[in-house]
Design an enzyme around this catalytic site. Structure first.
Site, PDB file in Angstrom:
ATOM      1  N   GLY A  13       0.822  -1.225   0.000  1.00 44.56           N
ATOM      2  CA  GLY A  13       0.000   0.000   0.000  1.00 44.56           C
ATOM      3  C   GLY A  13       0.845   1.259   0.000  1.00 44.56           C
ATOM      4  O   GLY A  13       0.452   2.276   0.571  1.00 44.56           O
ATOM      5  N   ARG A  16       0.386   5.345  -2.883  1.00 49.22           N
ATOM      6  CA  ARG A  16      -0.474   6.531  -2.903  1.00 49.22           C
ATOM      7  C   ARG A  16       0.326   7.743  -2.447  1.00 49.22           C
ATOM      8  O   ARG A  16       0.889   7.745  -1.340  1.00 49.22           O
ATOM      9  CB  ARG A  16      -1.686   6.319  -1.997  1.00 49.22           C
ATOM     10  CG  ARG A  16      -2.781   7.336  -2.273  1.00 49.22           C
ATOM     11  CD  ARG A  16      -4.082   6.949  -1.612  1.00 49.22           C
ATOM     12  NE  ARG A  16      -5.112   7.924  -1.927  1.00 49.22           N
ATOM     13  CZ  ARG A  16      -6.195   8.138  -1.209  1.00 49.22           C
ATOM     14  NH1 ARG A  16      -6.413   7.416  -0.134  1.00 49.22           N
ATOM     15  NH2 ARG A  16      -7.066   9.054  -1.562  1.00 49.22           N
ATOM     16  N   VAL A  80      -3.362  -7.151  -1.713  1.00 49.65           N
ATOM     17  CA  VAL A  80      -2.995  -7.936  -0.525  1.00 49.65           C
ATOM     18  C   VAL A  80      -4.070  -8.938  -0.108  1.00 49.65           C
ATOM     19  O   VAL A  80      -3.827  -9.801   0.736  1.00 49.65           O
ATOM     20  CB  VAL A  80      -2.633  -7.029   0.688  1.00 49.65           C
ATOM     21  CG1 VAL A  80      -1.409  -6.169   0.381  1.00 49.65           C
ATOM     22  CG2 VAL A  80      -3.824  -6.188   1.132  1.00 49.65           C
ATOM     23  N   SER A 160      -3.386   1.140  14.241  1.00 46.73           N
ATOM     24  CA  SER A 160      -4.085   2.428  14.370  1.00 46.73           C
ATOM     25  C   SER A 160      -4.416   2.661  15.832  1.00 46.73           C
ATOM     26  O   SER A 160      -4.402   1.732  16.644  1.00 46.73           O
ATOM     27  CB  SER A 160      -5.395   2.362  13.570  1.00 46.73           C
ATOM     28  OG  SER A 160      -6.215   3.486  13.803  1.00 46.73           O
ATOM     29  N   TYR A 173     -13.441  -1.253  10.644  1.00 42.33           N
ATOM     30  CA  TYR A 173     -12.062  -0.747  10.745  1.00 42.33           C
ATOM     31  C   TYR A 173     -11.481  -1.041  12.135  1.00 42.33           C
ATOM     32  O   TYR A 173     -10.359  -1.546  12.272  1.00 42.33           O
ATOM     33  CB  TYR A 173     -12.058   0.757  10.466  1.00 42.33           C
ATOM     34  CG  TYR A 173     -10.689   1.377  10.354  1.00 42.33           C
ATOM     35  CD1 TYR A 173      -9.918   1.208   9.221  1.00 42.33           C
ATOM     36  CD2 TYR A 173     -10.159   2.152  11.391  1.00 42.33           C
ATOM     37  CE1 TYR A 173      -8.655   1.780   9.100  1.00 42.33           C
ATOM     38  CE2 TYR A 173      -8.900   2.734  11.286  1.00 42.33           C
ATOM     39  CZ  TYR A 173      -8.157   2.547  10.135  1.00 42.33           C
ATOM     40  OH  TYR A 173      -6.908   3.123  10.029  1.00 42.33           O
ATOM     41  N   LYS A 177      -8.318  -3.539  13.036  1.00 44.87           N
ATOM     42  CA  LYS A 177      -7.067  -3.059  13.645  1.00 44.87           C
ATOM     43  C   LYS A 177      -6.830  -3.695  15.020  1.00 44.87           C
ATOM     44  O   LYS A 177      -5.686  -3.969  15.391  1.00 44.87           O
ATOM     45  CB  LYS A 177      -7.078  -1.529  13.721  1.00 44.87           C
ATOM     46  CG  LYS A 177      -7.102  -0.824  12.351  1.00 44.87           C
ATOM     47  CD  LYS A 177      -5.848  -1.116  11.518  1.00 44.87           C
ATOM     48  CE  LYS A 177      -5.800  -0.275  10.239  1.00 44.87           C
ATOM     49  NZ  LYS A 177      -4.608  -0.524   9.418  1.00 44.87           N
TER      50      LYS A 177
HETATM   51  N1  LIG Z   1      -4.051   8.422   8.079  1.00 42.54           N
HETATM   52  C1  LIG Z   1      -4.371   8.102   9.319  1.00 42.54           C
HETATM   53  O1  LIG Z   1      -4.858   8.934  10.100  1.00 42.54           O
HETATM   54  C2  LIG Z   1      -4.129   6.704   9.819  1.00 42.54           C
HETATM   55  C3  LIG Z   1      -4.265   6.482  11.194  1.00 42.54           C
HETATM   56  C4  LIG Z   1      -4.066   5.207  11.693  1.00 42.54           C
HETATM   57  C5  LIG Z   1      -3.713   4.179  10.855  1.00 42.54           C
HETATM   58  N2  LIG Z   1      -3.590   4.409   9.514  1.00 42.54           N
HETATM   59  C6  LIG Z   1      -3.222   3.272   8.667  1.00 42.54           C
HETATM   60  O2  LIG Z   1      -2.078   3.581   7.920  1.00 42.54           O
HETATM   61  C7  LIG Z   1      -2.079   2.816   6.712  1.00 42.54           C
HETATM   62  C8  LIG Z   1      -1.796   3.735   5.534  1.00 42.54           C
HETATM   63  O3  LIG Z   1      -2.880   4.651   5.426  1.00 42.54           O
HETATM   64  P1  LIG Z   1      -2.735   6.129   4.826  1.00 42.54           P
HETATM   65  O4  LIG Z   1      -3.354   7.040   5.800  1.00 42.54           O
HETATM   66  O5  LIG Z   1      -1.356   6.367   4.379  1.00 42.54           O
HETATM   67  O6  LIG Z   1      -3.762   6.075   3.602  1.00 42.54           O
HETATM   68  P2  LIG Z   1      -3.550   5.844   2.042  1.00 42.54           P
HETATM   69  O7  LIG Z   1      -4.902   5.737   1.462  1.00 42.54           O
HETATM   70  O8  LIG Z   1      -2.608   6.862   1.527  1.00 42.54           O
HETATM   71  O9  LIG Z   1      -2.807   4.414   2.003  1.00 42.54           O
HETATM   72  C9  LIG Z   1      -3.486   3.192   1.997  1.00 42.54           C
HETATM   73  C10 LIG Z   1      -2.967   2.404   0.826  1.00 42.54           C
HETATM   74  O10 LIG Z   1      -3.503   1.073   0.866  1.00 42.54           O
HETATM   75  C11 LIG Z   1      -3.712   0.692  -0.475  1.00 42.54           C
HETATM   76  N3  LIG Z   1      -4.641  -0.427  -0.601  1.00 42.54           N
HETATM   77  C12 LIG Z   1      -5.959  -0.446  -0.382  1.00 42.54           C
HETATM   78  N4  LIG Z   1      -6.468  -1.658  -0.679  1.00 42.54           N
HETATM   79  C13 LIG Z   1      -5.424  -2.422  -1.080  1.00 42.54           C
HETATM   80  C14 LIG Z   1      -5.298  -3.765  -1.511  1.00 42.54           C
HETATM   81  N5  LIG Z   1      -6.369  -4.576  -1.607  1.00 42.54           N
HETATM   82  N6  LIG Z   1      -4.070  -4.224  -1.848  1.00 42.54           N
HETATM   83  C15 LIG Z   1      -2.984  -3.405  -1.779  1.00 42.54           C
HETATM   84  N7  LIG Z   1      -3.046  -2.127  -1.381  1.00 42.54           N
HETATM   85  C16 LIG Z   1      -4.265  -1.645  -1.042  1.00 42.54           C
HETATM   86  C17 LIG Z   1      -4.247   1.945  -1.141  1.00 42.54           C
HETATM   87  O11 LIG Z   1      -4.149   1.869  -2.554  1.00 42.54           O
HETATM   88  C18 LIG Z   1      -3.372   3.015  -0.522  1.00 42.54           C
HETATM   89  O12 LIG Z   1      -2.213   3.262  -1.293  1.00 42.54           O
HETATM   90  C19 LIG Z   1      -3.423   2.100   6.657  1.00 42.54           C
HETATM   91  O13 LIG Z   1      -3.273   0.773   7.094  1.00 42.54           O
HETATM   92  C20 LIG Z   1      -4.261   2.895   7.636  1.00 42.54           C
HETATM   93  O14 LIG Z   1      -5.315   2.128   8.184  1.00 42.54           O
HETATM   94  C21 LIG Z   1      -3.790   5.653   8.981  1.00 42.54           C
END
Ligand SMILES: NC(=O)c1ccc[n+]([C@@H]2O[C@H](COP(=O)([O-])OP(=O)(O)OC[C@H]3O[C@@H](n4cnc5c(N)ncnc54)[C@H](O)[C@@H]3O)[C@@H](O)[C@H]2O)c1
Length: 277
Positions: A13, A16, A80, A160, A173, A177
């Protein structure tokens, strides 16, 4: 800085722009690590629209940024949720660089939110499949390769704050997590004898593409403007600011380094003091 020179890291992932995955990839590259940028690559049905995922073109752009640190970078599309894709991801990394030393389960879906009484099964399944099953597959194939290499390894799961506390509209979600922390603990015990550590990192809020979607969603639900919602969120964080992608990348650099070789099964908060257990 942590010296990761000559190691190979895979981050799922990570395609992005401005996401946590990109920041982890660039931090590892800056530490001398060869990197594998991986993402779903193209939209797939209603649950994975093009404006919420990393495309193959975006993956290439991030690989080019990583190469500026003088390391090698490849891109491998991988959904994934699919066992064959994840197995292929590990194989491609070994073909390119000869090993897998660090595997980060970062792919996540945080934009399919409904009250539990209205939650569609398709959405529930999509969230659990990416956030929990996807991490299981990542650990399975990364650990098999690391065991074969017989020199330990590092697995890091991006969980998270929702791994520690509940959030409305986020039953899927939050469950995924919380489950990811359970998966971290169980596999940390199984893999310790191979000197493979398994840890989770638990961010609170970061305004990535996903985070921005959540800000709009929750400010709307609460009847607040985006700015009012952000101000309210910051007022709950002792450090007085929301997280940065670099904050998570720093934790991932530490956990991947020799400095963290006696730390396993942890779920480390990176939340400016908002989450403390
Ligand atoms: N941004 C926040 O506030 C936050 C907080 C806690 C946890 N997270 C976690 O951090 C991680 C990254 O999130 P982010 O905020 O950078 O968002 P983001 O949307 O930039 O990144 C998530 C990525 O996962 C990819 N993805 C989705 N489905 C997929 C699949 N089936 N196979 C492969 N890739 C896939 C998306 O294409 C994307 O690039 C995630 O696991 C998210 O739950 C984010």
């Amino acid at each position: 800085m942590y010296n990761l020179k000559g190691k190979t890291a895979i981050v799922t992932g990570s395609g992005r722009p401005l996401g946590i995955g990109e920041a982890i990839v660039l931090r590892y590259a800056s530490e001398g690590c060869n990197v594998v940028i991986s993402d779903i690559g193209k939209s797939m049905g209603a649950e994975f629209p093009s404006d919420a995922i990393g495309s193959t073109l975006e993956m290439e752009e991030i690989a080019n940024k990583a190469r500026q640190y003088g390391v090698e970078a490849i891109t491998v599309p991988c959904d994934v949720r699919k066992s064959n894709d994840v197995e292929n991801l590990v194989r491609k990394a070994v073909e390119a660089f000869g090993s897998v030393d660090i595997f980060v389960n970062n792919a996540g879906v945080g934009y399919l939110m409904q009250l539990v009484t209205e939650m569609d099964e398709e959405k529930w399944d999509a969230v659990l499949d990416v956030n929990l099953k996807g991490a299981f597959l990542g650990i399975k194939y990364a650990a098999k390769q690391m065991i074969e290499q017989n020199r330990g390894g590092r697995i890091i799961n991006i969980a998270s704050q929702a791994a520690k506390s509940g959030f409305p509209f986020a039953s899927a979600y939050t469950s995924s997590k919380h489950g990811l922390v359970g998966l971290t603990r169980a596999t940390a015990i199984e893999l310790a004898k191979h000197k493979i550590t398994v840890n989770a990192v638990c961010p609170n809020h970061i305004t990535t593409g996903l985070g921005d979607w959540q800000n709009k969603f929750f400010s709307d639900k609460l009847g607040l403007t985006y700015e009012q919602y952000m101000a309210r969120m910051k007022s709950n964080i002792p450090m007085g600011r929301t997280g940065l992608v670099e904050d998570i990348a720093k934790a991932c650099a530490f956990l991947a380094s020799d400095q963290a070789d006696y730390i396993t099964g942890e779920a480390m908060n990176v939340s400016g003091g908002e989450e403390m257990h």
